[in-house]
Design a protein around this motif. Structure first.
Motif, PDB file in Angstrom:
ATOM      1  N   ALA A  28      82.358 -32.357 -13.986  1.00  0.00           N
ATOM      2  CA  ALA A  28      81.476 -33.105 -14.485  1.00  0.00           C
ATOM      3  C   ALA A  28      80.810 -33.711 -13.170  1.00  0.00           C
ATOM      4  N   ARG A  29      82.291 -34.351 -13.012  1.00  0.00           N
ATOM      5  CA  ARG A  29      81.479 -34.654 -10.711  1.00  0.00           C
ATOM      6  C   ARG A  29      80.845 -33.686 -10.150  1.00  0.00           C
ATOM      7  N   GLU A  30      80.885 -32.609 -10.296  1.00  0.00           N
ATOM      8  CA  GLU A  30      80.289 -31.436  -9.662  1.00  0.00           C
ATOM      9  C   GLU A  30      78.350 -31.718  -9.849  1.00  0.00           C
ATOM     10  N   ARG A  31      78.856 -31.001 -11.539  1.00  0.00           N
ATOM     11  CA  ARG A  31      77.616 -31.351 -12.465  1.00  0.00           C
ATOM     12  C   ARG A  31      76.680 -32.852 -11.514  1.00  0.00           C
ATOM     13  N   GLN A  32      77.170 -33.599 -11.659  1.00  0.00           N
ATOM     14  CA  GLN A  32      76.534 -35.005 -11.277  1.00  0.00           C
ATOM     15  C   GLN A  32      75.876 -34.466  -9.957  1.00  0.00           C
ATOM     16  N   LYS A  33      76.634 -33.950  -9.399  1.00  0.00           N
ATOM     17  CA  LYS A  33      76.133 -33.607  -8.045  1.00  0.00           C
ATOM     18  C   LYS A  33      74.872 -32.677  -7.421  1.00  0.00           C
ATOM     19  N   LEU A  34      75.491 -31.554  -8.792  1.00  0.00           N
ATOM     20  CA  LEU A  34      73.949 -30.435  -8.824  1.00  0.00           C
ATOM     21  C   LEU A  34      72.923 -31.466  -9.259  1.00  0.00           C
ATOM     22  N   ALA A  35      72.980 -31.677 -10.440  1.00  0.00           N
ATOM     23  CA  ALA A  35      72.030 -32.804 -10.176  1.00  0.00           C
ATOM     24  C   ALA A  35      70.780 -34.007  -9.567  1.00  0.00           C
ATOM     25  N   VAL A  36      71.837 -33.883  -8.741  1.00  0.00           N
ATOM     26  CA  VAL A  36      71.780 -35.478  -7.387  1.00  0.00           C
ATOM     27  C   VAL A  36      70.493 -34.352  -7.172  1.00  0.00           C
ATOM     28  N   GLN A  37      71.649 -33.415  -5.998  1.00  0.00           N
ATOM     29  CA  GLN A  37      70.907 -32.527  -5.465  1.00  0.00           C
ATOM     30  C   GLN A  37      69.702 -31.804  -5.866  1.00  0.00           C
ATOM     31  N   LYS A  38      69.285 -31.337  -7.145  1.00  0.00           N
ATOM     32  CA  LYS A  38      67.955 -30.923  -7.778  1.00  0.00           C
ATOM     33  C   LYS A  38      67.285 -31.603  -7.159  1.00  0.00           C
ATOM     34  N   THR A  39      67.515 -33.001  -7.998  1.00  0.00           N
ATOM     35  CA  THR A  39      66.094 -34.048  -7.577  1.00  0.00           C
ATOM     36  C   THR A  39      65.978 -34.038  -6.172  1.00  0.00           C
ATOM     37  N   THR A  40      66.800 -35.242  -5.223  1.00  0.00           N
ATOM     38  CA  THR A  40      66.760 -34.493  -3.795  1.00  0.00           C
ATOM     39  C   THR A  40      65.889 -33.407  -3.491  1.00  0.00           C
TER      40      THR A  40
END
Length: 114
Positions: A82-94
């Motif tokens: 879940a943490r990694e998925r959240q990081k990826l979502a933030v990275q994709k947005t950035t």
């Protein structure tokens, strides 16, 4: 396999997993759950007399007591995912914000003299 052999296999698998639980990969845990499911299904299909069922019942309870420890390790992997998925979502947005910035005819650049 008879019920005795299946319960012994279940005990062996559980003990083996618990020994290396800290280093056990997600794949190893998944394999354990799959194999355990097969054994439990086989056990449920075997017709046992009450005396045999009672003899195996305490051994099965001992195996089930290990579930909490194994489940906690699985939860750790779920939380990590879940943490990694959240990081990826933030990275994709950035990345998306940078890709969209300055695309188009209305971008302006200023040069400064030093």
């Amino acid at each position: 396999m008879n019920a005795e052999e299946l319960v012994s296999r279940l005990e062996q698998m559980t003990a083996s997993l618990l020994q290396g639980l800290d280093e056990a990969s997600y794949e190893r845990l998944s394999e354990f759950v799959d194999e355990r499911g097969i054994i439990v299904d086989e056990l449920s299909r075997i017709a046992m007399e009450d005396s045999e069922r009672l003899a195996l019942q305490s051994r099965i309870r001992n195996v089930l007591q290990c579930d909490e420890v194994i489940s906690s390790r699985m939860k750790e992997y779920m939380e990590e995912a879940a943490r990694e998925r959240q990081k990826l979502a933030v990275q994709k947005t950035t990345v998306g914000a940078y890709e969209n910035f300055g695309n188009g005819d209305n971008s302006v650049f200023f040069d400064r003299k030093k």
